[in-house]
Design a protein around this motif. Structure first.
Motif, PDB file in Angstrom:
ATOM      1  N   LYS A 135       1.011  -1.403  -0.137  1.00  0.00           N
ATOM      2  CA  LYS A 135       0.137  -0.207   0.220  1.00  0.00           C
ATOM      3  C   LYS A 135       0.867   1.022  -0.286  1.00  0.00           C
ATOM      4  CE  LYS A 135      -3.356   0.249   2.764  1.00  0.00           C
ATOM      5  NZ  LYS A 135      -4.684   0.121   4.085  1.00  0.00           N
ATOM      6  N   GLU A 136       1.649   1.075   1.159  1.00  0.00           N
ATOM      7  CA  GLU A 136       3.098   2.034   0.792  1.00  0.00           C
ATOM      8  C   GLU A 136       4.406   1.865   1.039  1.00  0.00           C
ATOM      9  OE1 GLU A 136       0.442   5.001   3.817  1.00  0.00           O
ATOM     10  OE2 GLU A 136       1.555   4.214   4.433  1.00  0.00           O
ATOM     11  N   ILE A 137       5.290   2.716   0.151  1.00  0.00           N
ATOM     12  CA  ILE A 137       6.470   2.250   0.219  1.00  0.00           C
ATOM     13  C   ILE A 137       7.324   3.447   0.837  1.00  0.00           C
ATOM     14  CG2 ILE A 137       6.095   0.623  -2.008  1.00  0.00           C
ATOM     15  CD1 ILE A 137       6.965   3.949  -3.736  1.00  0.00           C
ATOM     16  N   ILE A 138       8.396   2.945   1.546  1.00  0.00           N
ATOM     17  CA  ILE A 138       9.579   4.395   1.813  1.00  0.00           C
ATOM     18  C   ILE A 138      10.739   4.889   0.972  1.00  0.00           C
ATOM     19  CG2 ILE A 138      10.645   2.633   3.324  1.00  0.00           C
ATOM     20  CD1 ILE A 138      11.163   4.652   5.439  1.00  0.00           C
ATOM     21  N   CYS A 139      10.824   5.849   1.314  1.00  0.00           N
ATOM     22  CA  CYS A 139      11.360   6.142  -0.378  1.00  0.00           C
ATOM     23  C   CYS A 139      13.099   6.892   0.706  1.00  0.00           C
ATOM     24  CB  CYS A 139      11.001   6.593  -1.382  1.00  0.00           C
ATOM     25  SG  CYS A 139       9.650   6.057  -2.110  1.00  0.00           S
ATOM     26  N   VAL A 140      14.265   6.503  -0.468  1.00  0.00           N
ATOM     27  CA  VAL A 140      15.562   7.679   0.346  1.00  0.00           C
ATOM     28  C   VAL A 140      16.396   8.206  -1.515  1.00  0.00           C
ATOM     29  CG1 VAL A 140      17.725   7.374   1.586  1.00  0.00           C
ATOM     30  CG2 VAL A 140      16.219   6.262   2.451  1.00  0.00           C
ATOM     31  N   ASP A 141      16.196   8.864  -1.426  1.00  0.00           N
ATOM     32  CA  ASP A 141      16.756  10.291  -2.091  1.00  0.00           C
ATOM     33  C   ASP A 141      17.787  10.804  -1.918  1.00  0.00           C
ATOM     34  OD1 ASP A 141      14.699   8.967  -3.864  1.00  0.00           O
ATOM     35  OD2 ASP A 141      13.479  10.866  -3.985  1.00  0.00           O
ATOM     36  N   VAL A 142      18.887  10.519  -2.357  1.00  0.00           N
ATOM     37  CA  VAL A 142      20.150  11.637  -2.168  1.00  0.00           C
ATOM     38  C   VAL A 142      20.343  12.612  -3.701  1.00  0.00           C
ATOM     39  CG1 VAL A 142      22.389  10.709  -1.625  1.00  0.00           C
ATOM     40  CG2 VAL A 142      21.138   9.882  -1.165  1.00  0.00           C
ATOM     41  N   ASP A 143      20.785  13.898  -2.978  1.00  0.00           N
ATOM     42  CA  ASP A 143      20.827  14.710  -4.220  1.00  0.00           C
ATOM     43  C   ASP A 143      22.610  14.189  -4.645  1.00  0.00           C
ATOM     44  OD1 ASP A 143      21.793  16.895  -5.760  1.00  0.00           O
ATOM     45  OD2 ASP A 143      21.110  18.403  -3.600  1.00  0.00           O
ATOM     46  N   MET A 144      22.579  14.249  -5.692  1.00  0.00           N
ATOM     47  CA  MET A 144      23.794  13.992  -6.156  1.00  0.00           C
ATOM     48  C   MET A 144      25.033  15.284  -6.282  1.00  0.00           C
ATOM     49  SD  MET A 144      23.336  10.528  -8.310  1.00  0.00           S
ATOM     50  CE  MET A 144      25.385  10.048  -8.909  1.00  0.00           C
ATOM     51  N   SER A 145      24.154  16.728  -6.191  1.00  0.00           N
ATOM     52  CA  SER A 145      24.848  17.748  -7.483  1.00  0.00           C
ATOM     53  C   SER A 145      26.051  18.179  -6.478  1.00  0.00           C
ATOM     54  CB  SER A 145      23.523  18.747  -7.581  1.00  0.00           C
ATOM     55  OG  SER A 145      22.711  19.155  -5.828  1.00  0.00           O
ATOM     56  N   PRO A 146      26.126  17.874  -4.720  1.00  0.00           N
ATOM     57  CA  PRO A 146      27.222  18.262  -3.666  1.00  0.00           C
ATOM     58  C   PRO A 146      28.409  17.558  -5.011  1.00  0.00           C
ATOM     59  CG  PRO A 146      25.474  18.302  -2.621  1.00  0.00           C
ATOM     60  CD  PRO A 146      25.567  17.286  -3.888  1.00  0.00           C
ATOM     61  N   ARG A 147      28.811  18.382  -4.026  1.00  0.00           N
ATOM     62  CA  ARG A 147      30.519  18.108  -4.661  1.00  0.00           C
ATOM     63  C   ARG A 147      30.655  17.138  -3.949  1.00  0.00           C
ATOM     64  NH1 ARG A 147      36.025  17.343  -3.938  1.00  0.00           N
ATOM     65  NH2 ARG A 147      37.777  17.952  -5.475  1.00  0.00           N
ATOM     66  N   MET A 148      31.262  15.251  -4.848  1.00  0.00           N
ATOM     67  CA  MET A 148      31.635  14.224  -4.043  1.00  0.00           C
ATOM     68  C   MET A 148      33.409  14.331  -3.785  1.00  0.00           C
ATOM     69  SD  MET A 148      28.950  12.211  -3.892  1.00  0.00           S
ATOM     70  CE  MET A 148      27.830  12.402  -4.927  1.00  0.00           C
ATOM     71  N   ASN A 149      33.366  13.674  -3.051  1.00  0.00           N
ATOM     72  CA  ASN A 149      34.870  13.428  -2.053  1.00  0.00           C
ATOM     73  C   ASN A 149      35.659  12.442  -2.759  1.00  0.00           C
ATOM     74  OD1 ASN A 149      35.169  15.974  -1.028  1.00  0.00           O
ATOM     75  ND2 ASN A 149      33.985  15.042   0.933  1.00  0.00           N
ATOM     76  N   THR A 150      34.308  11.182  -3.266  1.00  0.00           N
ATOM     77  CA  THR A 150      34.846   9.886  -3.865  1.00  0.00           C
ATOM     78  C   THR A 150      34.814   9.961  -5.385  1.00  0.00           C
ATOM     79  OG1 THR A 150      32.960   9.107  -3.425  1.00  0.00           O
ATOM     80  CG2 THR A 150      34.807   8.706  -1.787  1.00  0.00           C
ATOM     81  N   GLU A 151      34.593  11.525  -5.886  1.00  0.00           N
ATOM     82  CA  GLU A 151      34.809  10.936  -7.848  1.00  0.00           C
ATOM     83  C   GLU A 151      34.961   9.846  -8.246  1.00  0.00           C
ATOM     84  OE1 GLU A 151      35.375  13.996  -9.648  1.00  0.00           O
ATOM     85  OE2 GLU A 151      34.296  15.981  -7.536  1.00  0.00           O
ATOM     86  N   GLU A 152      36.446   9.621  -8.061  1.00  0.00           N
ATOM     87  CA  GLU A 152      36.597   8.580  -9.255  1.00  0.00           C
ATOM     88  C   GLU A 152      35.685   7.438  -8.928  1.00  0.00           C
ATOM     89  OE1 GLU A 152      40.814   6.070  -9.654  1.00  0.00           O
ATOM     90  OE2 GLU A 152      40.237   7.152  -8.092  1.00  0.00           O
ATOM     91  N   GLN A 153      35.689   6.846  -7.070  1.00  0.00           N
ATOM     92  CA  GLN A 153      34.990   5.806  -7.153  1.00  0.00           C
ATOM     93  C   GLN A 153      33.312   5.831  -7.758  1.00  0.00           C
ATOM     94  OE1 GLN A 153      36.600   7.052  -4.862  1.00  0.00           O
ATOM     95  NE2 GLN A 153      37.666   5.443  -4.091  1.00  0.00           N
ATOM     96  N   LEU A 154      32.728   7.910  -7.326  1.00  0.00           N
ATOM     97  CA  LEU A 154      31.227   7.624  -8.314  1.00  0.00           C
ATOM     98  C   LEU A 154      31.727   7.133  -9.129  1.00  0.00           C
ATOM     99  CD1 LEU A 154      28.335   8.668  -7.878  1.00  0.00           C
ATOM    100  CD2 LEU A 154      29.209  10.836  -8.519  1.00  0.00           C
ATOM    101  N   THR A 155      32.079   7.322  -9.906  1.00  0.00           N
ATOM    102  CA  THR A 155      32.434   7.470 -10.955  1.00  0.00           C
ATOM    103  C   THR A 155      32.029   5.695 -12.044  1.00  0.00           C
ATOM    104  OG1 THR A 155      33.335   9.578 -12.059  1.00  0.00           O
ATOM    105  CG2 THR A 155      33.730   7.857 -14.033  1.00  0.00           C
ATOM    106  N   GLN A 156      33.496   5.300 -11.694  1.00  0.00           N
ATOM    107  CA  GLN A 156      33.338   3.728 -11.425  1.00  0.00           C
ATOM    108  C   GLN A 156      31.432   2.870 -11.029  1.00  0.00           C
ATOM    109  OE1 GLN A 156      35.949   2.086 -12.758  1.00  0.00           O
ATOM    110  NE2 GLN A 156      34.586   0.203 -12.577  1.00  0.00           N
ATOM    111  N   ALA A 157      31.507   3.664  -9.845  1.00  0.00           N
ATOM    112  CA  ALA A 157      29.850   3.031  -9.795  1.00  0.00           C
ATOM    113  C   ALA A 157      29.246   3.012 -10.617  1.00  0.00           C
ATOM    114  CB  ALA A 157      29.793   3.636  -8.201  1.00  0.00           C
TER     115      ALA A 157
END
Length: 233
Positions: A135-157
């Motif tokens: 009937k209902e779902i719980i959602c978690v959304d992360v804003d990806m616009s702030p500068r990432m401190n792990t940009e290389e890992q994010l790109t790879q992911a």
């Protein structure tokens, strides 16, 4: 006197328990509202019915405003037009829930801004009917616009996620279509593919059109790019 003392002790213990519960509730409420992610509850029929403070600050709509305009209208107001199918896909997914949760990337914007931001979201079945229907779902959304401190890992992911998605797409292809796609990714022409597989050039062209239709590509360059991203060629 002993009875009165016992009653006083019970009252003191109860008051202490109430204080502890209040402190615990206050702590949990702070965690929910301070966590750096948008948390919200979405009803499959009504859309968003509750959200945390971070969600309000990130997208500019208070919970009261969301409830007033309606959860579905709210989603249409914030989500990029090209990504509106994602909330709809999540609803369809949980209407036919098989135990697998739903997640993905989408764009949304603040109430007073024109620029869209990228969000990484994940949902989970939260409330079910007596029959086991979600009937209902719980959602978690992360804003990806702030500068990432792990940009290389994010790109790879993201690269790995895209590779996995394209591999799933390739499952729709037949064995012969996979063979042709592999040769296309290696730079072979239609005639070369026909000679290698002992089929006519027209047959190769027919297979290529079928591959492009199934994978959603409009030209050979996109087809090769998708194939290589999936590990072919």
């Amino acid at each position: 006197m002993p009875e009165q003392s016992s009653e006083t002790d019970k009252i003191a213990a109860l008051e202490s328990e109430i204080r502890n519960l209040r402190e615990k509730c206050a702590f949990l409420e702070k965690v929910v509202h301070e966590v750096p992610a948008n948390i919200y509850i979405s009803n499959l029929q009504e859309g968003v019915i509750w959200c945390n403070r971070t969600n309000e600050e990130t997208l500019g709509y208070t919970l009261e405003e969301i409830n007033e305009m309606g959860g579905m209208a709210y989603l249409q107001a914030i989500v990029h037009p090209d990504d509106l199918h994602i909330p709809e896909d999540s609803i369809t997914h949980y209407q036919h829930f098989d135990g697998a949760e739903f997640g993905g990337l989408f764009r949304a914007k603040h109430k007073h801004e024109s620029q869209y931001k990228w969000f990484l979201g994940w949902a989970k079945a939260f409330n079910k009917s007596p029959k086991g229907e979600v009937k209902e779902i719980i959602c978690v959304d992360v804003d990806m616009s702030p500068r990432m401190n792990t940009e290389e890992q994010l790109t790879q992911a993201l690269r790995e996620n895209l590779k996995q998605k394209n591999r799933i797409l390739l499952r729709s292809l037949r064995k012969r279509e996979i063979e042709i796609l592999e040769l296309i990714c290696k730079g072979c022409s239609t005639r070369e593919i026909a000679e290698r597989l002992f089929i006519s050039p027209n047959t190769v062209s027919t297979h290529r059109k079928s591959i492009q239709r199934k994978l959603g590509t409009s030209n050979v360059a996109d087809l090769v790019s998708l194939g290589k991203e999936a590990g072919i060629g």
